[in-house]
Design an enzyme around this catalytic site. Structure first.
Site, PDB file in Angstrom:
ATOM      1  N   HIS A 269      78.599   1.629  79.514  1.00 28.14           N
ATOM      2  CA  HIS A 269      79.943   1.326  80.018  1.00 28.14           C
ATOM      3  C   HIS A 269      80.873   2.543  79.858  1.00 28.14           C
ATOM      4  O   HIS A 269      81.454   3.034  80.829  1.00 28.14           O
ATOM      5  CB  HIS A 269      80.514   0.118  79.262  1.00 28.14           C
ATOM      6  CG  HIS A 269      81.885  -0.279  79.701  1.00 28.14           C
ATOM      7  ND1 HIS A 269      82.123  -1.312  80.566  1.00 28.14           N
ATOM      8  CD2 HIS A 269      83.110   0.225  79.405  1.00 28.14           C
ATOM      9  CE1 HIS A 269      83.429  -1.423  80.788  1.00 28.14           C
ATOM     10  NE2 HIS A 269      84.056  -0.492  80.091  1.00 28.14           N
ATOM     11  N   GLU A 270      80.988   3.025  78.643  1.00 21.13           N
ATOM     12  CA  GLU A 270      81.880   4.169  78.404  1.00 21.13           C
ATOM     13  C   GLU A 270      81.361   5.402  79.142  1.00 21.13           C
ATOM     14  O   GLU A 270      82.143   6.229  79.614  1.00 21.13           O
ATOM     15  CB  GLU A 270      82.036   4.445  76.902  1.00 21.13           C
ATOM     16  CG  GLU A 270      82.644   3.294  76.089  1.00 21.13           C
ATOM     17  CD  GLU A 270      83.974   2.775  76.622  1.00 21.13           C
ATOM     18  OE1 GLU A 270      84.750   3.586  77.172  1.00 21.13           O
ATOM     19  OE2 GLU A 270      84.226   1.554  76.498  1.00 21.13           O
ATOM     20  N   HIS A 273      82.851   5.441  82.504  1.00 26.10           N
ATOM     21  CA  HIS A 273      84.219   5.990  82.484  1.00 26.10           C
ATOM     22  C   HIS A 273      84.151   7.512  82.361  1.00 26.10           C
ATOM     23  O   HIS A 273      84.885   8.241  83.037  1.00 26.10           O
ATOM     24  CB  HIS A 273      84.989   5.448  81.274  1.00 26.10           C
ATOM     25  CG  HIS A 273      85.465   4.026  81.412  1.00 26.10           C
ATOM     26  ND1 HIS A 273      86.262   3.603  82.445  1.00 26.10           N
ATOM     27  CD2 HIS A 273      85.265   2.936  80.636  1.00 26.10           C
ATOM     28  CE1 HIS A 273      86.542   2.299  82.291  1.00 26.10           C
ATOM     29  NE2 HIS A 273      85.940   1.875  81.205  1.00 26.10           N
ATOM     30  N   GLU A 299      87.572   0.999  85.830  1.00 31.11           N
ATOM     31  CA  GLU A 299      86.676  -0.047  85.328  1.00 31.11           C
ATOM     32  C   GLU A 299      85.527  -0.292  86.316  1.00 31.11           C
ATOM     33  O   GLU A 299      84.429  -0.666  85.907  1.00 31.11           O
ATOM     34  CB  GLU A 299      87.488  -1.320  85.074  1.00 31.11           C
ATOM     35  CG  GLU A 299      86.830  -2.344  84.181  1.00 31.11           C
ATOM     36  CD  GLU A 299      86.594  -1.894  82.733  1.00 31.11           C
ATOM     37  OE1 GLU A 299      87.080  -0.823  82.323  1.00 31.11           O
ATOM     38  OE2 GLU A 299      85.904  -2.639  82.009  1.00 31.11           O
TER      39      GLU A 299
HETATM   40 ZN    ZN Z   1      86.094  -0.080  80.422  1.00 35.54          ZN
END
Ligand code: ZN
Length: 505
Positions: A269-270, A273, A299
């Site tokens: 997830h990170e 980003h 996101e």
């Molecule tokens: Zn996030």
């Protein structure tokens, strides 16, 4: 004349970026390595830098430069003789400038002060599950938030002004319509899932030594294309990504020894980003355009990697044999199919941050519906817990036993961050729509995922999304990529297809 004015604007923009990155460094350090005793001086350091930054963002010098370029509320992109790139730059910068100058520093200070008190109260209220202790503070904070919305200005809904801070250009009504469709389809799917035979996920709760998790996660992160020579990954209580410079993107994660999903999916997830932040074009690096264009789009990048890729069967087709080598004891009796089912189990629960792909957006829709009503005054703070619980019953079929598990679980409202929640769900919806466009343009992308080859996907994301930074707002970007406005059906179709197979619906 135009050239000189633009040069001056670029220079101020760069200085703003340098200050933002310096503030980010102090914040990153606070969350990772800073000794606790340093907190007071750190707060003063941050406060001072924030003040300098605010002065720079609202200077009359800046106002004069915009005036010379013809940037006004009606023509935020400035005069016609600017190039498309210059126009984007002026528009984004002017809008930032307007946003910061619309709010009197007295109100900003009041908001910051009240938010910090309310946050403190929230921590205690959550511990004792005592909403009545929190309520009067939230009420006062809400009053200030409403004043902020009025100052910022809006056409239809006061919430528009607040949403605009996180999702520039997107309107409350758009979100309401999109969520309405999504809510119907997801609750319908969820009721079919809960009626079906539950999937067994015991395997993910076995013992996973943290060193091994770390080694495996870092391998995956680098495979995805995150450049550790231009960033780092560290540990923090709550995973986050922050950018300290064009060539310095910091990720954090956390590992739990008895819960496999937490570490790896936070990293992916990170990482999503981080890939966005590492992907801005040279042309905009160090410039105010070098940022995610909205929280929803940011996101969408993390969710696409985490869920559409990281929780997919092809992904684990490639990584599962490796994972077995990292944790030889845990997977002896577990097939790839069983593992895939385990990491995708769906279960209605109270806590948003622990929610699966299917129920996650329902948590957001619940919060969005309540916070829009709080802002207009349609819903009184004292009635909030009851409204929360009845919405929970309607959406999930379960009611939290206490307010700590319900209305008091998130930090956002205590910080005055109204308008933030919907960006999480918008991210999922954008991710689905972009992923569908990508599959059309890269027909072999699923095959590539199953070979652990992500270059083509990353290149596509770079070209379509990352490199542009803030040049296009979320709605424009969505239209450029998919040829239509945000359409929640891509997301619900994806869910229905994936979970019908998993649950044999
Ligand atoms: Zn996030």
């Amino acid at each position: 004349m135009k050239e000189r004015v633009l040069q001056e604007l670029y220079k101020i923009g760069q200085e703003i970026k340098l200050l933002e990155h310096s503030i980010a460094l102090l914040g990153w350090d606070q969350e990772t390595y800073m000794p606790e005793t340093a907190i007071e001086e750190r707060a003063s350091q941050l406060g001072l830098l924030e003040t300098i930054l605010h002065t720079k963002r609202t200077s009359s010098e800046l106002g004069n430069l915009f005036f010379e370029l013809g940037a006004t509320d009606k023509t935020p992109s400035g005069n016609d003789d600017l190039s498309p790139f210059e126009k984007s730059f002026v528009r984004v910068f002017y809008k930032d400038y307007r946003k910061y100058t619309m709010l009197p520093s007295e109100l900003i200070a009041k908001l910051a002060h009240k938010a910090s008190i309310t946050q403190n109260v929230w921590v205690k209220a959550r511990k004792t599950s005592d909403f009545s202790f929190f309520a009067p503070h939230l009420e006062e904070l809400l009053e200030l938030v409403r004043e902020k919305a009025d100052r910022l200005g809006y056409e239809n809904h006061p919430y528009d002004a607040l949403l605009d801070e996180y999702e520039p250009g997107t309107k409350t009504e758009t979100v309401q319509n999109v969520f309405k469709t999504a809510k119907q389809d997801i609750t319908e799917l969820l009721s079919r899932i809960t009626a079906a035979k539950q999937l067994d996920d015991a395997v993910i709760y076995r013992n996973y030594p943290i060193d091994q998790q770390k080694a495996f996660s870092e391998l995956v992160l680098q495979d995805l294309g995150f450049e550790l020579s231009r960033g780092r990954m560290d540990i923090s209580v709550h995973p986050f990504t922050t950018t300290l410079g064009s060539n310095d993107v910091r990720l954090t994660t956390r590992y739990q020894e008895d819960y496999f999903n937490s570490g790896i999916f936070s990293v992916v997830h990170e990482g999503g980003h981080g890939l966005y932040e590492q992907g801005f074009s040279k042309e905009i690096q160090g410039n105010i355009l070098s940022d995610g264009t909205s929280l929803g789009i940011h996101e969408s990048q993390s969710r696409m990697w985490e869920n559409f890729i990281g929780r997919s069967y092809p992904f684990w087709h490639y990584y599962y044999p490796m994972l077995r080598n990292y944790f030889p004891k845990n997977f002896q009796d577990v097939t790839l199919d069983a593992f895939y089912r385990a990491i995708n189990r769906v279960e209605p629960s109270f806590i948003r941050v622990e929610a699966d792909e299917v129920t996650y957006n329902l948590h957001i829709i619940l919060r969005f519906e309540l916070e829009t009503k709080l802002i207009t005054g349609e819903l009184a703070v004292k009635d909030l817990p009851e409204a929360w619980n009845s919405a929970s019953a309607e959406l999930f079929g379960i009611v939290p036993e206490n307010d700590a598990q319900g209305v008091l679980q998130d930090i956002h409202w205590s910080m005055g961050a109204f308008g933030y929640f919907p960006t999480y769900a918008l991210g999922n919806l954008y991710a689905a729509q972009f992923f569908q466009s990508m599959e059309k343009e890269l027909p072999d992308c699923t095959k590539k995922i199953s070979q652990g080859s992500f270059e083509g996907i990353l290149y596509w994301l770079r070209e379509k999304i990352h490199r542009h930074g803030r040049i296009f707002d979320a709605e424009e970007l969505c239209f450029r990529i998919s040829g239509e406005q945000l359409n929640p059906c891509y997301f619900t179709d994806y869910l229905i297809k994936k979970y019908s197979e998993l649950y044999g619906l």
